[in-house]
Design a protein around this motif. Structure first.
Motif, short mmCIF file in Angstrom:
data_model
loop_
_atom_site.label_atom_id
_atom_site.label_comp_id
_atom_site.label_asym_id
_atom_site.label_seq_id
_atom_site.Cartn_x
_atom_site.Cartn_y
_atom_site.Cartn_z
N HIS A 139 -8.28 -3.75 3.51
CA HIS A 139 -7.18 -2.86 3.87
C HIS A 139 -6.51 -2.18 2.68
O HIS A 139 -5.66 -1.31 2.88
CB HIS A 139 -6.10 -3.63 4.66
N LEU A 140 -6.86 -2.57 1.46
CA LEU A 140 -6.19 -2.04 0.28
C LEU A 140 -7.19 -1.46 -0.71
O LEU A 140 -8.35 -1.92 -0.77
CB LEU A 140 -5.37 -3.14 -0.41
N PRO A 141 -6.78 -0.50 -1.52
CA PRO A 141 -7.65 0.03 -2.58
C PRO A 141 -7.63 -0.92 -3.78
O PRO A 141 -6.92 -0.74 -4.75
CB PRO A 141 -7.00 1.37 -2.93
N VAL A 142 -8.44 -1.95 -3.71
CA VAL A 142 -8.34 -3.07 -4.65
C VAL A 142 -8.85 -2.69 -6.04
O VAL A 142 -9.84 -1.97 -6.19
CB VAL A 142 -9.10 -4.31 -4.15
N ASN B 111 0.81 -1.21 0.00
CA ASN B 111 0.00 0.00 0.00
C ASN B 111 0.85 1.26 0.00
O ASN B 111 0.37 2.34 -0.36
CB ASN B 111 -0.93 0.02 1.21
N SER B 112 2.11 1.13 0.38
CA SER B 112 2.98 2.30 0.43
C SER B 112 3.25 2.88 -0.96
O SER B 112 3.73 4.00 -1.10
CB SER B 112 4.30 1.96 1.12
N ALA B 113 2.94 2.10 -1.99
CA ALA B 113 3.14 2.57 -3.36
C ALA B 113 2.05 3.54 -3.81
O ALA B 113 2.18 4.19 -4.84
CB ALA B 113 3.19 1.39 -4.33
N SER B 114 0.96 3.63 -3.02
CA SER B 114 -0.17 4.51 -3.36
C SER B 114 -0.69 4.24 -4.76
O SER B 114 -0.91 5.16 -5.56
CB SER B 114 0.22 5.98 -3.20
#
Length: 366
Positions: free
Chosen positions: A313-316, A270-273
């Motif tokens: 938890h992630l923008p899937v 997720n740190s990759a945005s």
């Protein structure tokens, strides 16, 4: 659209077991309105499909179910066939899930399947070179349909076929979803890195090809089996910035729990945005009928926790459940079909509950 095969409403009704006083998924799942128009699926223009998908989005749909009934890509990787049957095993299992307060099936659109019959027939006696050429043809079909769904802000949920299909899914999302212009991050729960050399398309190099094309910006393999990945491939993965968490680190060396591994992977990816593709290779589940079935791996419960955790938890950007091969196991159609249906249900619940939907709101990526 030429390579999208629709499921006729009467066929869908035939596999849905109706009981008085109950409601099944098959009774309330969304179908494209064109299903009832009597139009041959091959004659459906792309513009009509895109209009239907956009209308479905405006009317509340958030997911598009798509099957890829092929086993060309595993065989092109010198593996076993059988993955072409996953979609047909999934459908009746999915149709007969109870529709109740826990999941709103009206938000899930049954798109159909990628037409693979002609490619499967051509692959029957093909050599490896030809299989890899056919896999490349399949890539284009998958990417075009996925792009149509992504352009309508729907999350593609892709069932079946080998892991070669990931190339087309990634390309389709990047082509179709404006929020993926910078590419995707992908997390793959898989015993194998699927990062083999660029030697012609197959199930073992979808991610290395996607990386070369510039669509795959970050890639993490969760549950990689240390004994089933070559040193050359591991070196190439490291050189390209690909990361992994090995199965042995979690379950043999006990360096972390499954929950801790999920948390660490989600934070890293997720740190990759970026929008995130969620891959679940059914080979990762112990004794699951699949192209590379193994006697050890994660449990189905752990796989469900994986898709739920990542979905919440992630923008899937998509979910892909690959490599299930029902014919390779005892009572495999029932086992694989129900497993796939449960994983998809868990994923959809996670996304709906978390409301992390990059197709709907780019704020989720910030």
């Amino acid at each position: 659209m030429e390579y999208l095969r629709l499921i006729e409403a009467e066929d869908w009704s035939a596999i849905t077991s109706v009981r008085q006083g109950e409601c099944k998924s098959g009774q309330c799942l969304r179908l494209l309105s064109g299903y009832s128009d009597g139009v041959n699926w091959k004659e459906w223009p792309l513009e009509t499909l895109c209009a239907e998908l956009n209308e479905a989005w405006r009317d509340g749909a958030r997911f598009a179910l798509l099957g890829v009934p092929e086993d060309i890509s595993p065989r092109a990787n010198l593996g076993r066939g059988g993955a072409q049957c996953a979609w047909s095993a999934f459908l009746p299992a999915w149709a007969n899930l109870q529709a109740n307060r826990f999941l709103d099936y009206s938000k899930i659109l049954l798109l159909g399947s990628v037409e693979c019959t002609d490619l499967q027939e051509r692959s029957a006696a093909a050599d490896v070179k030809t299989l890899r050429s056919l896999c490349a043809e399949l890539d284009q079909r998958v990417s075009a349909i996925v792009a149509a769904a992504a352009s309508a802000q729907l999350i593609p949920v892709v069932i079946g076929g080998g892991h070669g299909g990931s190339w087309g899914i990634i390309k389709g999302v990047v082509d179709g979803f404006a929020g993926a212009a910078r590419g995707l991050a992908v997390i793959n729960c898989d015993p194998h890195g699927d990062y083999r050399p660029l030697e012609g398309r197959h199930s073992g190099n979808a991610f290395s090809y996607a990386r070369q094309a510039g669509w795959l910006q970050r890639y993490h393999v969760l549950g990689l089996h240390e004994s089933y990945n070559s040193e050359n491939m591991l070196k190439q993965m490291a050189a390209d910035g690909v990361t992994w968490t090995s199965f042995e680190d979690i379950f043999v060396r006990s360096q972390m729990s499954w929950e801790e591994a999920l948390c660490a992977c989600a934070e890293q990816i997720n740190s990759a945005s970026l929008p995130v593709g969620i891959e679940c290779d059914m080979d990762s589940i112990a004794y699951m009928p699949s192209s590379a079935m193994l006697p050890y791996g994660i449990s189905l419960r752990e796989a469900a926790r994986y898709v739920f955790y990542m979905g919440s938890h992630l923008p899937v950007a998509y979910l892909h459940c690959a490599e299930a091969a029902p014919g390779l196991g005892t009572d495999g159609e029932r086992t694989a079909g129900r497993a796939l249906a449960w994983l998809v249900a868990c994923f959809c619940k996670a996304v709906m509950e978390a409301e992390l939907h990059p197709m709907a709101a780019e704020e989720a990526l910030k």
